[in-house]
Design a protein around this motif. Structure first.
Motif, mmCIF file in Angstrom:
data_model
loop_
_atom_site.group_PDB
_atom_site.id
_atom_site.type_symbol
_atom_site.label_atom_id
_atom_site.label_comp_id
_atom_site.label_asym_id
_atom_site.label_seq_id
_atom_site.Cartn_x
_atom_site.Cartn_y
_atom_site.Cartn_z
ATOM 1 N N LEU A 20 39.715 36.846 44.688
ATOM 2 C CA LEU A 20 39.410 35.447 44.943
ATOM 3 C C LEU A 20 40.451 34.881 45.906
ATOM 4 N N THR A 21 39.975 34.246 46.954
ATOM 5 C CA THR A 21 40.850 33.498 47.845
ATOM 6 C C THR A 21 40.963 32.072 47.314
ATOM 7 N N PHE A 22 42.173 31.514 47.358
ATOM 8 C CA PHE A 22 42.325 30.096 47.022
ATOM 9 C C PHE A 22 42.928 29.359 48.212
ATOM 10 N N VAL A 23 42.513 28.117 48.380
ATOM 11 C CA VAL A 23 43.081 27.207 49.366
ATOM 12 C C VAL A 23 43.361 25.899 48.641
ATOM 13 N N ALA A 24 44.628 25.543 48.545
ATOM 14 C CA ALA A 24 45.030 24.322 47.852
ATOM 15 C C ALA A 24 45.552 23.330 48.884
ATOM 16 N N VAL A 25 44.813 22.255 49.105
ATOM 17 C CA VAL A 25 45.178 21.245 50.097
ATOM 18 C C VAL A 25 45.904 20.111 49.383
ATOM 19 N N LEU B 31 44.803 30.291 37.442
ATOM 20 C CA LEU B 31 44.765 30.842 38.792
ATOM 21 C C LEU B 31 46.138 30.757 39.446
ATOM 22 N N VAL B 32 46.754 29.599 39.388
ATOM 23 C CA VAL B 32 48.061 29.413 40.006
ATOM 24 C C VAL B 32 49.094 30.340 39.375
ATOM 25 N N ALA B 33 49.007 30.536 38.071
ATOM 26 C CA ALA B 33 49.958 31.416 37.384
ATOM 27 C C ALA B 33 49.795 32.869 37.805
ATOM 28 N N ALA B 34 48.594 33.242 38.260
ATOM 29 C CA ALA B 34 48.342 34.631 38.677
ATOM 30 C C ALA B 34 48.779 34.912 40.112
ATOM 31 N N VAL B 35 49.126 33.883 40.870
ATOM 32 C CA VAL B 35 49.488 34.057 42.278
ATOM 33 C C VAL B 35 50.861 34.712 42.378
ATOM 34 N N ARG B 36 50.948 35.737 43.184
ATOM 35 C CA ARG B 36 52.218 36.441 43.394
ATOM 36 C C ARG B 36 52.832 36.142 44.757
ATOM 37 N N PHE C 218 48.242 25.453 50.810
ATOM 38 C CA PHE C 218 48.695 26.722 50.245
ATOM 39 C C PHE C 218 47.503 27.672 50.251
ATOM 40 N N ARG C 219 47.729 28.911 50.666
ATOM 41 C CA ARG C 219 46.641 29.887 50.705
ATOM 42 C C ARG C 219 47.119 31.195 50.093
ATOM 43 N N GLY C 220 46.202 31.910 49.482
ATOM 44 C CA GLY C 220 46.556 33.201 48.920
ATOM 45 C C GLY C 220 45.343 33.890 48.340
ATOM 46 N N ILE C 221 45.606 35.000 47.657
ATOM 47 C CA ILE C 221 44.522 35.809 47.108
ATOM 48 C C ILE C 221 44.986 36.378 45.769
ATOM 49 N N VAL C 222 44.077 36.432 44.807
ATOM 50 C CA VAL C 222 44.386 37.009 43.500
ATOM 51 C C VAL C 222 43.249 37.944 43.104
ATOM 52 N N ALA C 223 43.587 38.962 42.341
ATOM 53 C CA ALA C 223 42.559 39.850 41.793
ATOM 54 C C ALA C 223 41.784 39.095 40.720
ATOM 55 N N ARG C 224 40.455 39.222 40.742
ATOM 56 C CA ARG C 224 39.655 38.448 39.783
ATOM 57 C C ARG C 224 39.912 38.886 38.360
ATOM 58 N N ARG D 18 43.134 19.063 46.464
ATOM 59 C CA ARG D 18 41.906 19.815 46.222
ATOM 60 C C ARG D 18 42.241 21.294 46.099
ATOM 61 N N MET D 19 41.538 21.965 45.241
ATOM 62 C CA MET D 19 41.646 23.414 45.106
ATOM 63 C C MET D 19 40.276 24.019 45.393
ATOM 64 N N LEU D 20 40.209 24.910 46.370
ATOM 65 C CA LEU D 20 38.986 25.627 46.710
ATOM 66 C C LEU D 20 39.206 27.104 46.409
ATOM 67 N N VAL D 21 38.230 27.747 45.800
ATOM 68 C CA VAL D 21 38.314 29.157 45.443
ATOM 69 C C VAL D 21 36.991 29.823 45.774
ATOM 70 N N TYR D 22 37.063 31.002 46.399
ATOM 71 C CA TYR D 22 35.824 31.724 46.709
ATOM 72 C C TYR D 22 36.088 33.220 46.752
ATOM 73 N N PRO D 23 35.042 34.031 46.515
ATOM 74 C CA PRO D 23 35.217 35.478 46.387
ATOM 75 C C PRO D 23 35.252 36.196 47.733
ATOM 76 N N VAL D 24 35.968 37.307 47.765
ATOM 77 C CA VAL D 24 35.969 38.234 48.897
ATOM 78 C C VAL D 24 35.975 39.654 48.343
ATOM 79 N N ARG D 25 35.706 40.606 49.235
ATOM 80 C CA ARG D 25 35.735 42.032 48.874
ATOM 81 C C ARG D 25 34.924 42.330 47.620
ATOM 82 N N GLY D 26 33.638 41.946 47.720
ATOM 83 C CA GLY D 26 32.708 42.251 46.645
ATOM 84 C C GLY D 26 32.941 41.468 45.375
ATOM 85 N N GLY D 27 33.713 40.411 45.449
ATOM 86 C CA GLY D 27 34.017 39.626 44.264
ATOM 87 C C GLY D 27 35.172 40.171 43.453
ATOM 88 N N GLU D 28 35.827 41.228 43.950
ATOM 89 C CA GLU D 28 36.972 41.784 43.237
ATOM 90 C C GLU D 28 38.227 40.928 43.415
#
Length: 400
Positions: free
Chosen positions: A221-226, A260-265, A183-189, A209-219
């Protein structure tokens, strides 16, 4: 003076645009044929290792990378159940000193746009879906849907894991399902303020596994849930995933992950397939690049960086002196330099491709007490250090 080549690149993704940029910098006449009606990249964040960023900086993109990418200050492995930090690996300036170039996390669309805007006007031709190609005595003839044709001296297949060019060169491949999907997506920090905007985070459960890392200046967060799932077999970057199923997969995990998961749209879901390395990439005046040449599992985060390396080496090889490209001697010369490109790249990408099968966060598993050892983190970093240190332009093949 070296006769400049007419080069057709099939595929307008990051690999195809990187190839076009590297080749136009050598003054070749490049056309990128993209099947989509307009040039745009979807997706979320991605990793750009030092082995990729050092080349993009040399191509003049360093300032834009610094503006749009994030250099994580560290990587943390956290407990999946309680959320406590088990071990932290410094990154940032330490990795810059270690590997000689920055490590970035960046939104795919930002890097794609950056490359597209660096190309001369008219290089990219959207709305061209390749149906077949034929090598002639004087070049390569391309035929697109709708009856459109084009001629080139060289054809580069950069058309991804489902490459039309690869299938013609090497025949159909057998994609082996890994039993996992992402599962992949992006949420506002600001929706998950407890999570940092400068850190790469990993929570490793027994089989997910859940991986999370920042993009766009840290504003953001991308998540990748394997997750394991033998039923989900759709290998697509754009297939929609179910939010309820994502939430169910991480029910019982720590509060940060559940928040984090609850914030995913919106989420996409990508079944993870593996393929054996190809025995060859090139035939005559046709070759492959990026995922078309070496599709790999994502656990090393190297898909884009390997494509950038391909582009740099290919541009070097095609810039070798030659006879006129339409002559028999010129055709032989093109075939020879493409063989040199493949000879330089295929052993390296094969090692990366095979290593990605069990590497990266795949190595992280809770111990009997639910924790992780520093030794496991150390081996995870060591898995990729030789890749990140590699400088493709310091190991260019000699072209006789």
């Amino acid at each position: 003076m070296v006769p400049k080549l007419r080069i057709a690149v099939v595929g307008g993704g990051i690999g195809g645009l990187a190839a076009a940029l590297a080749l136009t910098r050598k003054d070749h006449r490049v056309r990128v044929f993209e099947q989509a009606p307009e040039l745009r990249e979807s997706g979320v964040g991605m990793h750009l290792g030092p082995n990729g960023s050092r080349l993009l900086e040399r191509w003049g993109l360093g300032e834009r990378l610094r503006a749009l990418g994030v250099r994580p200050t560290g990587m943390e492995v956290r407990d999946w159940a309680h959320g406590t930090t088990l071990v932290r690996q410094p990154m940032g300036d330490e990795w810059l000193a270690e590997f000689g170039a920055p490590y970035y996390t960046i939104h795919r669309a930002d890097l794609h746009t950056m490359l597209a805007e660096s190309l001369p006007s008219g290089v990219v031709r959207p709305g061209h879906r390749l149906e077949r190609f034929t090598e002639t005595g004087s070049g390569v003839r391309l035929e697109f849907a709708g009856g459109v044709r084009a001629e080139a001296d060289v054809l580069i297949g950069a058309d991804g894991a489902h490459s039309v060019v690869r299938r013609t060169l090497a025949g159909p491949d057998t994609a082996v399902f890994s039993g996992q999907s992402a599962f992949r997506g992006i949420v506002a920090r600001d929706q998950v303020p407890a999570l940092p905007g400068d850190t790469l985070l990993v929570w490793a459960g027994a089989d997910a596994r859940m991986l999370v890392y920042p993009v766009r200046g840290g504003e953001f967060l991308t998540f990748v849930a394997v997750v394991p799932d033998p039923r989900w077999r759709l290998e697509s970057w754009t297939a929609s995933g179910e939010l309820d199923e994502l939430a169910a997969r991480f029910d019982g995990w720590n509060l940060d992950v559940k928040s984090l998961v609850a914030a995913v749209r919106e989420t996409r879901r990508w079944a993870l397939y593996d393929r054996e390395p190809l025995a060859r990439w090139s035939s005559g005046a046709v070759t492959l690049l990026g995922d078309a040449a070496h599709p790999m599992l994502p656990h090393h985060g190297q898909g884009v960086s390997q494509a950038v390396e391909d582009a740099a080496v290919l541009a070097h090889c095609l810039d070798a002196p030659s006879d006129a490209p339409s002559t028999p001697a010129g055709r032989r010369r093109i075939a020879a330099v493409l063989e040199a490109y493949e000879g330089a790249r295929r052993p390296h990408t094969t090692r990366v491709q095979l290593g990605s099968r069990g590497g990266g966060s795949q190595r992280l598993r809770p111990d009997e007490d639910g924790g992780e050892s520093t030794g496991t983190m150390s081996s995870l970093v060591q898995d990729v250090s030789w890749i990140q240190r590699h400088d493709a332009e310091a190991a260019l093949p000699r072209i006789p």
